[in-house]
Design a protein around this motif. Structure first.
Motif, PDB file in Angstrom:
ATOM      1  N   GLN A 137      -8.915  -6.176  -2.968  1.00  0.00           N
ATOM      2  CA  GLN A 137     -10.140  -6.667  -3.613  1.00  0.00           C
ATOM      3  C   GLN A 137     -10.921  -5.486  -4.192  1.00  0.00           C
ATOM      4  OE1 GLN A 137     -10.526  -9.948  -3.749  1.00  0.00           O
ATOM      5  NE2 GLN A 137      -8.974 -10.509  -2.215  1.00  0.00           N
ATOM      6  N   LYS A 138     -11.314  -5.594  -5.461  1.00  0.00           N
ATOM      7  CA  LYS A 138     -12.092  -4.517  -6.106  1.00  0.00           C
ATOM      8  C   LYS A 138     -11.370  -3.190  -5.929  1.00  0.00           C
ATOM      9  CE  LYS A 138     -15.596  -7.538  -6.458  1.00  0.00           C
ATOM     10  NZ  LYS A 138     -14.760  -8.684  -6.069  1.00  0.00           N
ATOM     11  N   HIS A 139     -10.093  -3.200  -6.289  1.00  0.00           N
ATOM     12  CA  HIS A 139      -9.247  -2.051  -5.989  1.00  0.00           C
ATOM     13  C   HIS A 139      -9.764  -0.750  -6.591  1.00  0.00           C
ATOM     14  CE1 HIS A 139      -5.708   0.611  -6.265  1.00  0.00           C
ATOM     15  NE2 HIS A 139      -5.480   0.115  -5.055  1.00  0.00           N
ATOM     16  N   ASN A 140     -10.250  -0.824  -7.821  1.00  0.00           N
ATOM     17  CA  ASN A 140     -10.710   0.412  -8.472  1.00  0.00           C
ATOM     18  C   ASN A 140     -11.969   0.961  -7.827  1.00  0.00           C
ATOM     19  OD1 ASN A 140      -8.855   0.837 -10.943  1.00  0.00           O
ATOM     20  ND2 ASN A 140      -9.253  -1.340 -10.849  1.00  0.00           N
ATOM     21  N   LEU A 141     -12.830   0.065  -7.399  1.00  0.00           N
ATOM     22  CA  LEU A 141     -14.028   0.504  -6.684  1.00  0.00           C
ATOM     23  C   LEU A 141     -13.632   1.159  -5.354  1.00  0.00           C
ATOM     24  CD1 LEU A 141     -17.306  -1.490  -6.196  1.00  0.00           C
ATOM     25  CD2 LEU A 141     -16.118  -0.582  -4.215  1.00  0.00           C
ATOM     26  N   ARG A 142     -12.695   0.513  -4.659  1.00  0.00           N
ATOM     27  CA  ARG A 142     -12.275   1.015  -3.349  1.00  0.00           C
ATOM     28  C   ARG A 142     -11.618   2.378  -3.420  1.00  0.00           C
ATOM     29  NH1 ARG A 142     -12.019  -2.455   0.967  1.00  0.00           N
ATOM     30  NH2 ARG A 142     -12.735  -4.536   0.435  1.00  0.00           N
ATOM     31  N   THR A 143     -10.962   2.650  -4.545  1.00  0.00           N
ATOM     32  CA  THR A 143     -10.266   3.929  -4.637  1.00  0.00           C
ATOM     33  C   THR A 143     -11.146   4.988  -5.298  1.00  0.00           C
ATOM     34  OG1 THR A 143      -9.177   3.090  -6.625  1.00  0.00           O
ATOM     35  CG2 THR A 143      -7.950   2.958  -4.569  1.00  0.00           C
ATOM     36  N   ASP A 144     -12.393   4.645  -5.565  1.00  0.00           N
ATOM     37  CA  ASP A 144     -13.375   5.618  -6.057  1.00  0.00           C
ATOM     38  C   ASP A 144     -14.304   5.937  -4.896  1.00  0.00           C
ATOM     39  OD1 ASP A 144     -15.792   6.735  -7.034  1.00  0.00           O
ATOM     40  OD2 ASP A 144     -15.389   5.923  -9.016  1.00  0.00           O
ATOM     41  N   PRO A 145     -14.150   7.118  -4.272  1.00  0.00           N
ATOM     42  CA  PRO A 145     -14.905   7.411  -3.047  1.00  0.00           C
ATOM     43  C   PRO A 145     -16.417   7.343  -3.249  1.00  0.00           C
ATOM     44  CG  PRO A 145     -13.211   9.070  -3.419  1.00  0.00           C
ATOM     45  CD  PRO A 145     -13.246   8.213  -4.647  1.00  0.00           C
ATOM     46  N   THR A 146     -16.876   7.748  -4.429  1.00  0.00           N
ATOM     47  CA  THR A 146     -18.323   7.726  -4.653  1.00  0.00           C
ATOM     48  C   THR A 146     -18.857   6.302  -4.522  1.00  0.00           C
ATOM     49  OG1 THR A 146     -18.083   9.566  -6.182  1.00  0.00           O
ATOM     50  CG2 THR A 146     -20.152   8.332  -6.285  1.00  0.00           C
ATOM     51  N   ASP A 149     -18.023   4.674  -0.816  1.00  0.00           N
ATOM     52  CA  ASP A 149     -18.878   5.218   0.245  1.00  0.00           C
ATOM     53  C   ASP A 149     -20.255   4.548   0.258  1.00  0.00           C
ATOM     54  OD1 ASP A 149     -16.888   6.891   1.016  1.00  0.00           O
ATOM     55  OD2 ASP A 149     -17.839   8.753   0.326  1.00  0.00           O
ATOM     56  N   VAL A 150     -20.757   4.200  -0.919  1.00  0.00           N
ATOM     57  CA  VAL A 150     -22.069   3.554  -0.976  1.00  0.00           C
ATOM     58  C   VAL A 150     -22.043   2.255  -0.174  1.00  0.00           C
ATOM     59  CG1 VAL A 150     -23.760   2.436  -2.488  1.00  0.00           C
ATOM     60  CG2 VAL A 150     -22.662   4.566  -3.194  1.00  0.00           C
ATOM     61  N   PHE A 151     -20.977   1.489  -0.366  1.00  0.00           N
ATOM     62  CA  PHE A 151     -20.876   0.217   0.352  1.00  0.00           C
ATOM     63  C   PHE A 151     -20.625   0.446   1.842  1.00  0.00           C
ATOM     64  CE2 PHE A 151     -20.371  -1.036  -4.016  1.00  0.00           C
ATOM     65  CZ  PHE A 151     -21.003  -2.261  -4.076  1.00  0.00           C
ATOM     66  N   ASP A 152     -19.707   1.376   2.143  1.00  0.00           N
ATOM     67  CA  ASP A 152     -19.406   1.662   3.556  1.00  0.00           C
ATOM     68  C   ASP A 152     -20.650   2.144   4.292  1.00  0.00           C
ATOM     69  OD1 ASP A 152     -16.801   0.987   3.145  1.00  0.00           O
ATOM     70  OD2 ASP A 152     -16.047   3.053   3.060  1.00  0.00           O
ATOM     71  N   ASP A 153     -21.317   3.121   3.674  1.00  0.00           N
ATOM     72  CA  ASP A 153     -22.463   3.730   4.346  1.00  0.00           C
ATOM     73  C   ASP A 153     -23.615   2.747   4.502  1.00  0.00           C
ATOM     74  OD1 ASP A 153     -20.900   5.953   4.330  1.00  0.00           O
ATOM     75  OD2 ASP A 153     -22.010   7.015   2.752  1.00  0.00           O
ATOM     76  N   SER A 154     -23.620   1.723   3.679  1.00  0.00           N
ATOM     77  CA  SER A 154     -24.675   0.718   3.782  1.00  0.00           C
ATOM     78  C   SER A 154     -24.291  -0.404   4.732  1.00  0.00           C
ATOM     79  CB  SER A 154     -24.986   0.141   2.397  1.00  0.00           C
ATOM     80  OG  SER A 154     -25.301   1.188   1.494  1.00  0.00           O
ATOM     81  N   ASP A 157     -19.491  -5.244   4.978  1.00  0.00           N
ATOM     82  CA  ASP A 157     -18.126  -5.507   5.431  1.00  0.00           C
ATOM     83  C   ASP A 157     -17.258  -5.931   4.238  1.00  0.00           C
ATOM     84  OD1 ASP A 157     -18.690  -8.173   4.932  1.00  0.00           O
ATOM     85  OD2 ASP A 157     -18.928  -8.692   7.043  1.00  0.00           O
ATOM     86  N   ASP A 158     -15.959  -6.106   4.505  1.00  0.00           N
ATOM     87  CA  ASP A 158     -15.020  -6.362   3.408  1.00  0.00           C
ATOM     88  C   ASP A 158     -15.328  -7.644   2.652  1.00  0.00           C
ATOM     89  OD1 ASP A 158     -13.398  -4.069   3.620  1.00  0.00           O
ATOM     90  OD2 ASP A 158     -12.333  -4.936   5.327  1.00  0.00           O
ATOM     91  N   GLU A 159     -15.720  -8.670   3.392  1.00  0.00           N
ATOM     92  CA  GLU A 159     -15.995  -9.945   2.713  1.00  0.00           C
ATOM     93  C   GLU A 159     -17.223  -9.817   1.814  1.00  0.00           C
ATOM     94  OE1 GLU A 159     -16.337 -13.403   5.231  1.00  0.00           O
ATOM     95  OE2 GLU A 159     -17.052 -14.601   3.537  1.00  0.00           O
ATOM     96  N   THR A 160     -18.205  -9.074   2.278  1.00  0.00           N
ATOM     97  CA  THR A 160     -19.417  -8.878   1.477  1.00  0.00           C
ATOM     98  C   THR A 160     -19.095  -8.124   0.193  1.00  0.00           C
ATOM     99  OG1 THR A 160     -20.668  -8.820   3.528  1.00  0.00           O
ATOM    100  CG2 THR A 160     -21.806  -8.067   1.555  1.00  0.00           C
ATOM    101  N   VAL A 161     -18.255  -7.121   0.295  1.00  0.00           N
ATOM    102  CA  VAL A 161     -17.854  -6.382  -0.907  1.00  0.00           C
ATOM    103  C   VAL A 161     -17.091  -7.307  -1.856  1.00  0.00           C
ATOM    104  CG1 VAL A 161     -16.447  -4.476  -1.798  1.00  0.00           C
ATOM    105  CG2 VAL A 161     -17.827  -4.155   0.265  1.00  0.00           C
ATOM    106  N   ARG A 162     -16.190  -8.094  -1.303  1.00  0.00           N
ATOM    107  CA  ARG A 162     -15.393  -9.006  -2.145  1.00  0.00           C
ATOM    108  C   ARG A 162     -16.290  -9.963  -2.928  1.00  0.00           C
ATOM    109  NH1 ARG A 162     -12.006 -12.902   1.222  1.00  0.00           N
ATOM    110  NH2 ARG A 162     -13.825 -14.239   0.927  1.00  0.00           N
ATOM    111  N   GLU A 163     -17.312 -10.463  -2.287  1.00  0.00           N
ATOM    112  CA  GLU A 163     -18.163 -11.481  -2.913  1.00  0.00           C
ATOM    113  C   GLU A 163     -19.384 -10.901  -3.616  1.00  0.00           C
ATOM    114  OE1 GLU A 163     -17.211 -14.692  -3.080  1.00  0.00           O
ATOM    115  OE2 GLU A 163     -15.369 -13.984  -2.130  1.00  0.00           O
TER     116      GLU A 163
END
Ligand code: MHO
Length: 193
Positions: A137-146, A149-154, A157-163
């Motif tokens: 899900q959102k593969h390009n975002l996931r493989t861009d650490p910048t 990291d914004v989503f992880d550090d905030s 979770d995975d479902e929230t990022v997906r939606e």
């Protein structure tokens, strides 16, 4: 700001689902995107046990901004209807969810001079959609650490990022697609995620 609660859903397959999820996510009027498996009969397919399913992307869009017809134009700009991939996983497919979508497609095809049964693109009714694994899900975002990291550090979770509407836009941006500098991006981002 627009009301993005009244969305409609469209589902297409155009080869590996990473690219079109990003490309369509960048379109004005697209609110959410997700990738998954559809078009087959196997229950609970996974990436490594796909059975007869195809990689598809599903978008939720605001019909006040973007029409199904416009989406079909984009889909046909992005594949060759006279060609079809031999591997089911990567086939071009239009999965119709409503009679209105079928009607719009029929009109679109006849205006373009395509006969539905004479093109390679599969046209089927959407019977089920199995969301793909989180890492797709959102593969390009996931493989861009910048960005990831914004989503992880905030703490998302995975479902929230997906939606997430913001993640759909940023995934497009991360892939080099132009994000419309208009109200829709602002709306997506102002919803935090
Ligand atoms: N395995 C290919 C395609 C992935 S796509 C989700 C790659 O790594 O590019 O089928």
């Amino acid at each position: 700001a627009l009301n993005h609660d009244k969305t409609e859903t469209a589902t297409f397959g155009l080869g590996c689902f990473w690219g079109p999820e990003a490309q369509f996510g960048a379109l004005a009027g697209v609110v959410r995107t997700r990738v998954g498996y559809a078009g087959g009969r196997k229950s609970d397919p996974t990436y490594h046990n796909l059975g007869d399913h195809t990689e598809v992307f599903q978008i939720e869009y605001n019909p006040a901004v973007l029409s199904y017809r416009e989406l079909l134009s984009r889909v046909f700009e992005n594949h060759r209807p006279n060609y079809q991939a031999s591997k089911t996983q990567y086939q071009n497919i239009i999965l119709l969810a409503t009679p209105e979508q079928r009607e719009t497609l029929n009109t679109f095809l006849s205006e373009r001079g395509f006969a539905a049964d004479a093109i390679g693109t599969r046209i089927e009714r959407l019977l089920g959609f199995y969301p793909a694994e989180d890492y797709h899900q959102k593969h390009n975002l996931r493989t861009d650490p910048t960005l990831s990291d914004v989503f992880d550090d905030s703490g998302y979770d995975d479902e929230t990022v997906r939606e997430s509407p913001a993640a759909a836009k940023l995934n497009g941006y991360a892939s080099g697609h132009d994000i419309p500098k208009d109200d829709h991006l602002q709306t997506a981002l102002s919803r935090t995620v």
